[in-house]
Write an enzyme that holds these catalytic residues in place. Structure first.
Site, PDB file in Angstrom:
ATOM      1  N   GLU A 110      52.761  46.319  35.182  1.00  0.00           N
ATOM      2  CA  GLU A 110      51.496  46.569  34.482  1.00  0.00           C
ATOM      3  C   GLU A 110      50.374  45.734  35.099  1.00  0.00           C
ATOM      4  O   GLU A 110      49.232  46.178  35.208  1.00  0.00           O
ATOM      5  CB  GLU A 110      51.650  46.266  32.989  1.00  0.00           C
ATOM      6  CG  GLU A 110      52.555  47.284  32.290  1.00  0.00           C
ATOM      7  CD  GLU A 110      53.034  46.819  30.923  1.00  0.00           C
ATOM      8  OE1 GLU A 110      52.365  45.990  30.299  1.00  0.00           O
ATOM      9  OE2 GLU A 110      54.102  47.296  30.491  1.00  0.00           O
TER      10      GLU A 110
ATOM     11  N   SER B 196      58.830  40.407  24.013  1.00  0.00           N
ATOM     12  CA  SER B 196      57.787  40.534  23.003  1.00  0.00           C
ATOM     13  C   SER B 196      57.896  39.346  22.049  1.00  0.00           C
ATOM     14  O   SER B 196      58.992  38.865  21.763  1.00  0.00           O
ATOM     15  CB  SER B 196      57.991  41.841  22.236  1.00  0.00           C
ATOM     16  OG  SER B 196      57.388  41.757  20.967  1.00  0.00           O
TER      17      SER B 196
ATOM     18  N   TYR C  17      19.769  36.699  57.506  1.00  0.00           N
ATOM     19  CA  TYR C  17      20.425  35.961  56.422  1.00  0.00           C
ATOM     20  C   TYR C  17      19.547  35.851  55.183  1.00  0.00           C
ATOM     21  O   TYR C  17      18.361  35.513  55.275  1.00  0.00           O
ATOM     22  CB  TYR C  17      20.828  34.544  56.884  1.00  0.00           C
ATOM     23  CG  TYR C  17      21.595  33.830  55.784  1.00  0.00           C
ATOM     24  CD1 TYR C  17      22.955  34.048  55.609  1.00  0.00           C
ATOM     25  CD2 TYR C  17      20.927  33.009  54.872  1.00  0.00           C
ATOM     26  CE1 TYR C  17      23.653  33.453  54.569  1.00  0.00           C
ATOM     27  CE2 TYR C  17      21.624  32.402  53.828  1.00  0.00           C
ATOM     28  CZ  TYR C  17      22.977  32.628  53.685  1.00  0.00           C
ATOM     29  OH  TYR C  17      23.665  32.048  52.643  1.00  0.00           O
TER      30      TYR C  17
ATOM     31  N   GLN D  45      25.764  34.613  50.261  1.00  0.00           N
ATOM     32  CA  GLN D  45      26.736  33.622  49.788  1.00  0.00           C
ATOM     33  C   GLN D  45      27.683  34.250  48.750  1.00  0.00           C
ATOM     34  O   GLN D  45      28.783  33.749  48.514  1.00  0.00           O
ATOM     35  CB  GLN D  45      25.990  32.427  49.186  1.00  0.00           C
ATOM     36  CG  GLN D  45      26.892  31.299  48.723  1.00  0.00           C
ATOM     37  CD  GLN D  45      26.116  30.016  48.450  1.00  0.00           C
ATOM     38  OE1 GLN D  45      25.755  29.300  49.368  1.00  0.00           O
ATOM     39  NE2 GLN D  45      25.832  29.743  47.184  1.00  0.00           N
TER      40      GLN D  45
ATOM     41  N   THR E 204      56.351  67.114  39.831  1.00  0.00           N
ATOM     42  CA  THR E 204      54.923  67.373  40.025  1.00  0.00           C
ATOM     43  C   THR E 204      54.371  67.533  38.613  1.00  0.00           C
ATOM     44  O   THR E 204      55.088  68.027  37.716  1.00  0.00           O
ATOM     45  CB  THR E 204      54.643  68.653  40.847  1.00  0.00           C
ATOM     46  OG1 THR E 204      55.112  69.776  40.092  1.00  0.00           O
ATOM     47  CG2 THR E 204      55.337  68.623  42.199  1.00  0.00           C
ATOM     48  N   HIS E 205      53.145  67.104  38.407  1.00  0.00           N
ATOM     49  CA  HIS E 205      52.542  67.123  37.054  1.00  0.00           C
ATOM     50  C   HIS E 205      53.433  66.374  36.056  1.00  0.00           C
ATOM     51  O   HIS E 205      53.410  66.673  34.865  1.00  0.00           O
ATOM     52  CB  HIS E 205      52.308  68.553  36.542  1.00  0.00           C
ATOM     53  CG  HIS E 205      51.627  69.447  37.528  1.00  0.00           C
ATOM     54  ND1 HIS E 205      50.257  69.652  37.538  1.00  0.00           N
ATOM     55  CD2 HIS E 205      52.118  70.171  38.567  1.00  0.00           C
ATOM     56  CE1 HIS E 205      49.948  70.477  38.525  1.00  0.00           C
ATOM     57  NE2 HIS E 205      51.059  70.810  39.174  1.00  0.00           N
TER      58      HIS E 205
ATOM     59  N   LYS F  80      62.711  43.915  22.974  1.00  0.00           N
ATOM     60  CA  LYS F  80      61.869  44.447  24.039  1.00  0.00           C
ATOM     61  C   LYS F  80      61.958  43.696  25.346  1.00  0.00           C
ATOM     62  O   LYS F  80      62.089  42.485  25.392  1.00  0.00           O
ATOM     63  CB  LYS F  80      60.409  44.481  23.581  1.00  0.00           C
ATOM     64  CG  LYS F  80      60.244  45.497  22.481  1.00  0.00           C
ATOM     65  CD  LYS F  80      58.945  46.175  22.464  1.00  0.00           C
ATOM     66  CE  LYS F  80      58.540  46.865  23.732  1.00  0.00           C
ATOM     67  NZ  LYS F  80      57.124  47.168  23.685  1.00  0.00           N
TER      68      LYS F  80
ATOM     69  N   LYS G  65      31.684  35.327  49.146  1.00  0.00           N
ATOM     70  CA  LYS G  65      32.898  34.508  49.175  1.00  0.00           C
ATOM     71  C   LYS G  65      33.813  34.706  47.978  1.00  0.00           C
ATOM     72  O   LYS G  65      35.014  34.938  48.145  1.00  0.00           O
ATOM     73  CB  LYS G  65      32.524  33.033  49.311  1.00  0.00           C
ATOM     74  CG  LYS G  65      32.021  32.739  50.699  1.00  0.00           C
ATOM     75  CD  LYS G  65      31.464  31.368  50.851  1.00  0.00           C
ATOM     76  CE  LYS G  65      30.619  31.332  52.108  1.00  0.00           C
ATOM     77  NZ  LYS G  65      29.477  32.311  52.067  1.00  0.00           N
TER      78      LYS G  65
ATOM     79  N   ASN H   5      23.558  29.749  59.366  1.00  0.00           N
ATOM     80  CA  ASN H   5      23.703  31.211  59.340  1.00  0.00           C
ATOM     81  C   ASN H   5      24.767  31.712  60.316  1.00  0.00           C
ATOM     82  O   ASN H   5      25.599  32.547  59.963  1.00  0.00           O
ATOM     83  CB  ASN H   5      22.358  31.889  59.629  1.00  0.00           C
ATOM     84  CG  ASN H   5      21.309  31.517  58.594  1.00  0.00           C
ATOM     85  OD1 ASN H   5      21.619  30.872  57.598  1.00  0.00           O
ATOM     86  ND2 ASN H   5      20.068  31.910  58.833  1.00  0.00           N
TER      87      ASN H   5
ATOM     88  N   SER I 248      27.941  26.142  47.010  1.00  0.00           N
ATOM     89  CA  SER I 248      29.124  26.989  47.218  1.00  0.00           C
ATOM     90  C   SER I 248      30.355  26.139  47.550  1.00  0.00           C
ATOM     91  O   SER I 248      31.438  26.680  47.764  1.00  0.00           O
ATOM     92  CB  SER I 248      28.876  28.014  48.335  1.00  0.00           C
ATOM     93  OG  SER I 248      28.407  27.384  49.513  1.00  0.00           O
TER      94      SER I 248
ATOM     95  N   ASN J 299      59.596  44.022  28.638  1.00  0.00           N
ATOM     96  CA  ASN J 299      58.405  44.735  29.101  1.00  0.00           C
ATOM     97  C   ASN J 299      58.188  44.568  30.605  1.00  0.00           C
ATOM     98  O   ASN J 299      58.396  43.491  31.145  1.00  0.00           O
ATOM     99  CB  ASN J 299      57.167  44.214  28.360  1.00  0.00           C
ATOM    100  CG  ASN J 299      57.256  44.466  26.859  1.00  0.00           C
ATOM    101  OD1 ASN J 299      57.818  45.470  26.434  1.00  0.00           O
ATOM    102  ND2 ASN J 299      56.733  43.539  26.077  1.00  0.00           N
TER     103      ASN J 299
HETATM  104  N1  ARG Z   1      26.573  28.353  51.786  1.00  0.00           N
HETATM  105  C1  ARG Z   1      25.841  29.313  52.542  1.00  0.00           C
HETATM  106  C2  ARG Z   1      26.578  30.653  52.471  1.00  0.00           C
HETATM  107  O1  ARG Z   1      27.660  30.664  52.132  1.00  0.00           O
HETATM  108  C3  ARG Z   1      25.712  28.892  53.972  1.00  0.00           C
HETATM  109  C4  ARG Z   1      24.569  29.474  54.709  1.00  0.00           C
HETATM  110  C5  ARG Z   1      23.311  28.887  54.233  1.00  0.00           C
HETATM  111  N2  ARG Z   1      22.220  29.290  55.065  1.00  0.00           N
HETATM  112  C6  ARG Z   1      20.972  29.098  54.695  1.00  0.00           C
HETATM  113  N3  ARG Z   1      20.063  29.504  55.504  1.00  0.00           N
HETATM  114  N4  ARG Z   1      20.679  28.626  53.526  1.00  0.00           N
HETATM  115  O2  ARG Z   1      26.067  31.680  52.766  1.00  0.00           O
END
Ligand code: ARG
Length: 464
Positions: free
Chosen positions: A298, A285, A325, A330, A162-163, A291, A333, A117, A30, A293
Site C-alpha cells: 500500500e 491491526s 540563475y 534552489q 483483463t478488466h 488481520k 533540491k 551558479n 539551503s 495487512n
Molecule cells: N543555494 C543556492 C542554490 O541552491 C546556491 C546558488 C546561489 N546563487 C546565487 N546567485 N544566489 O541554488
C-alpha cells in the site's frame, strides 16, 4: 552585534548595510538540506583549484594548500564534526567559510571566476551521478529477484485477467515477468539519463563564461568524471532538465511499482489467496487480531503519488523563470532529494516483498475455470479451416448452452458441440487442458514454458 557587522559576515555581505531578517535567513538558507552534497562540493572545488593553476590564478603551492584545507573540511563533515556558523547559507558558503578559517586568506582565491551558479549546478550533477548508480543497483536487485522467481516457479498456472475478469490461463511467471519487463525498461531509461546528467557546468561563471585565459574545462570534466562540457554558459547555470527528467523517470518507475503492488494486494486478499506477504513486510491491526495487512504494498502505491507530486511541483517552479540563475532554482533540491530517497527505498521494499512472499499454486490453479478455454475452442475450429469471426460465434454459442444448462463448458458432449459445427471431432477434447492452452502460446513473448524462460534470459541480459 550591529546590523552592519551581521551582514558583513555573509560571504556576499560587502554591499549590504541592513540586517537580514532572521526569518529571511531561515527562508533563504539551503544548508539544512544541501549539506548532503558536501563531498561533491569539495571535489568540485578541488578540481577547480587544480584548473586555476593552468590560468596562473593559483601557484602550485597555493593549490596544494587549498586542496589540503578542503580535505580537512571534508574530514569534519565525514566525522560529523563540522560546526555550522550562524551565517552559513548553503553548502558552498559554509565550506568556503570554513576553508578560510583553516588556511587563511589564500582561500579567498578559490572562487575566482567561479560563481555559486556554476558551482551548485556542478555539485548537483555530481551528486546525481553518484545516486543514479545506487538506484540502478537497487533496480537491478529487484529485477534479479523477479527473474529468479520466474525461473524457479515456471510450473505454476493461474488465471490471467483483463478488466479484472478471468480471461486466459497464464503462467505465474509470465505475470511476474510482465512487471519485470516494465522495470527493465526503467533500467534502460535510467541509464539513458546519465549522459545528460554528466555535463560539466563549472567554468560558466555566474552566466557569461569564465574570463581567465587557460582555464581548461575539458580537463576539469575529466578530473571530475563528467562525460562532456556544457556548451552555453547561460544554459549551464540555469539548466535543471536533468532534475526534471529524473523526477519524470522516478514518477514512471513509481507508477510501475504501484501497479504491481495493486495486483499483489488483490492476489493477497482472502478472496484470491494466491500470495501471502511475509511478516517482515506486513503489519497487524490495532483492533482486529486476525488481520495481516499488506502495508508495504500500500505504501508503494501511496508513495507513487508523492513522487509524481514532486515532479509536477518542480515543473511549476521551472516554468516561469527568466534566463539564467534565479533563486527559484534552489527549489530543485528538496523534491529531488525526496524523490531519490523515496524511489530507492521503494525499490528495496519491493525487492524485500518479492523475495519473501509465499505463493499458493493450488489456489491459483483452482481459480482456473473451463470457460477460460473458450478462446481455445474457437482456435480449434480455426485450425479446421473456419474463419475466426465464425468460430468466435460458435464458441460463444457453446458457452451460452453451458450457461443455460448450468454446467461447465467442458461438460458439453461431442454431440452437443457437433450440433454447433460439423467440424468438431473427437480430438476437440484435447482443448480442455489448461496446460496445453498455455503451451500453445509459444510465440515470442507468450506464456509457454519455453517463451517464459526465453523472457528470463532476455531480461537477465538487460540486468547484467
Ligand atoms: N543555494 C543556492 C542554490 O541552491 C546556491 C546558488 C546561489 N546563487 C546565487 N546567485 N544566489 O541554488
Amino acid at each position: 552585534m550591529s546590523g552592519t557587522e551581521f551582514t558583513k559576515q555573509k560571504l556576499w555581505g560587502g554591499r549590504f548595510t541592513g540586517k537580514t531578517d532572521p526569518l529571511m535567513h531561515e527562508y533563504n538558507q539551503s544548508l539544512s538540506y544541501d549539506r548532503r552534497m558536501w563531498a561533491q562540493d569539495i571535489r568540485g572545488s578541488q578540481a577547480y583549484a587544480r584548473a586555476l593553476v593552468g590560468c596562473k590564478i593559483l601557484t602550485p603551492d597555493e593549490r596544494d594548500q587549498i586542496i589540503a584545507g578542503l580535505d580537512a573540511v571534508g574530514k569534519e563533515w565525514k566525522e560529523d564534526k563540522f560546526v555550522i556558523a550562524e551565517d552559513d547559507e548553503d553548502i558552498h558558503t559554509a565550506n568556503e567559510r570554513r576553508l578560510k578559517e583553516l588556511i587563511g586568506p589564500v582561500a579567498g582565491k578559490l572562487h575566482t571566476g567561479r560563481s555559486r551558479n556554476d558551482q551548485v549546478a556542478t555539485d548537483m550533477r555530481l551528486w546525481m551521478m553518484d545516486v543514479v548508480h545506487g538506484i540502478e543497483t537497487s533496480l537491478r536487485g529487484l529485477l534479479d529477484v523477479m527473474i529468479k522467481r520466474a525461473e524457479s516457479e515456471v510450473d505454476h498456472l493461474m488465471p490471467g485477467y483483463t478488466h479484472l475478469q478471468r480471461a486466459q490461463p497464464i503462467r505465474w511467471s509470465h505475470f511476474l515477468l510482465s512487471h519485470a519487463t516494465y522495470f527493465s525498461q526503467d533500467l534502460l531509461r535510467l541509464r539513458d539519463l546519465i549522459p545528460r546528467i554528466s555535463v560539466l557546468p563549472l567554468g560558466s561563471g555566474p552566466l557569461a563564461g569564465n574570463p581567465f585565459a587557460g582555464l581548461d574545462r575539458d580537463t576539469i570534466a575529466k578530473d571530475l568524471g563528467f562525460h562532456s562540457v556544457g556548451t552555453n554558459s547561460m544554459h549551464s547555470v540555469s539548466d535543471r532538465d536533468f532534475v526534471a527528467e529524473f523526477l519524470m523517470w522516478a514518477s514512471l518507475a513509481m507508477v510501475h511499482m504501484s501497479k504491481m503492488a495493486e495486483d499483489l494486494i488483490i492476489y493477497s486478499s482472502s478472496e484470491f489467496g494466491f500470495v501471502q506477504l511475509s511478516d517482515a513486510y506486513s503489519t497487524g491491526s490495532s483492533i482486529m487480531p486476525q488481520k495481516k495487512n499488506p502495508d508495504s504494498l500500500e505504501l508503494l502505491r501511496g508513495k507513487s503519488g508523492r513522487v509524481f507530486g514532486q515532479m509536477s511541483g518542480f515543473m511549476m517552479t521551472l516554468k516561469g523563470i527568466p534566463s539564467t540563475y534565479n533563486k527559484d532554482l534552489q527549489e530543485d533540491k528538496e523534491p529531488l532529494f525526496d524523490a531519490v530517497e523515496t524511489v530507492d527505498r521503494s525499490l528495496k521494499i519491493a525487492t524485500g516483498v518479492l523475495s519473501t512472499m509465499t505463493i499458493f499454486p493450488q489456489k491459483m490453479r483452482a481459480a482456473l475455470t473451463p470457460d477460460m478455454l473458450a478462446t481455445d475452442l474457437a482456435e480449434y475450429l480455426v485450425r479446421k479451416g473456419i474463419p475466426f469471426r465464425e468460430t468466435h460465434h460458435i464458441s460463444g454459442s457453446a458457452v451460452r448452452i453451458s450457461e443455460e444448462r448450468k454446467c461447465q463448458l467442458t461438460d458439453l458432449t461431442l454431440a452437443d458441440l457437433q450440433g454447433l459445427s460439423d467440424k468438431f471431432e473427437q480430438d476437440v477434447m484435447q482443448v480442455w487442458s489448461f496446460d496445453e492452452s498455455v503451451e500453445r502460446r509459444d510465440a515470442v513473448g507468450g506464456t509457454s514454458r519455453r517463451a517464459v524462460l526465453e523472457q528470463c534470459e532476455r531480461l537477465q541480459k538487460v540486468v547484467a
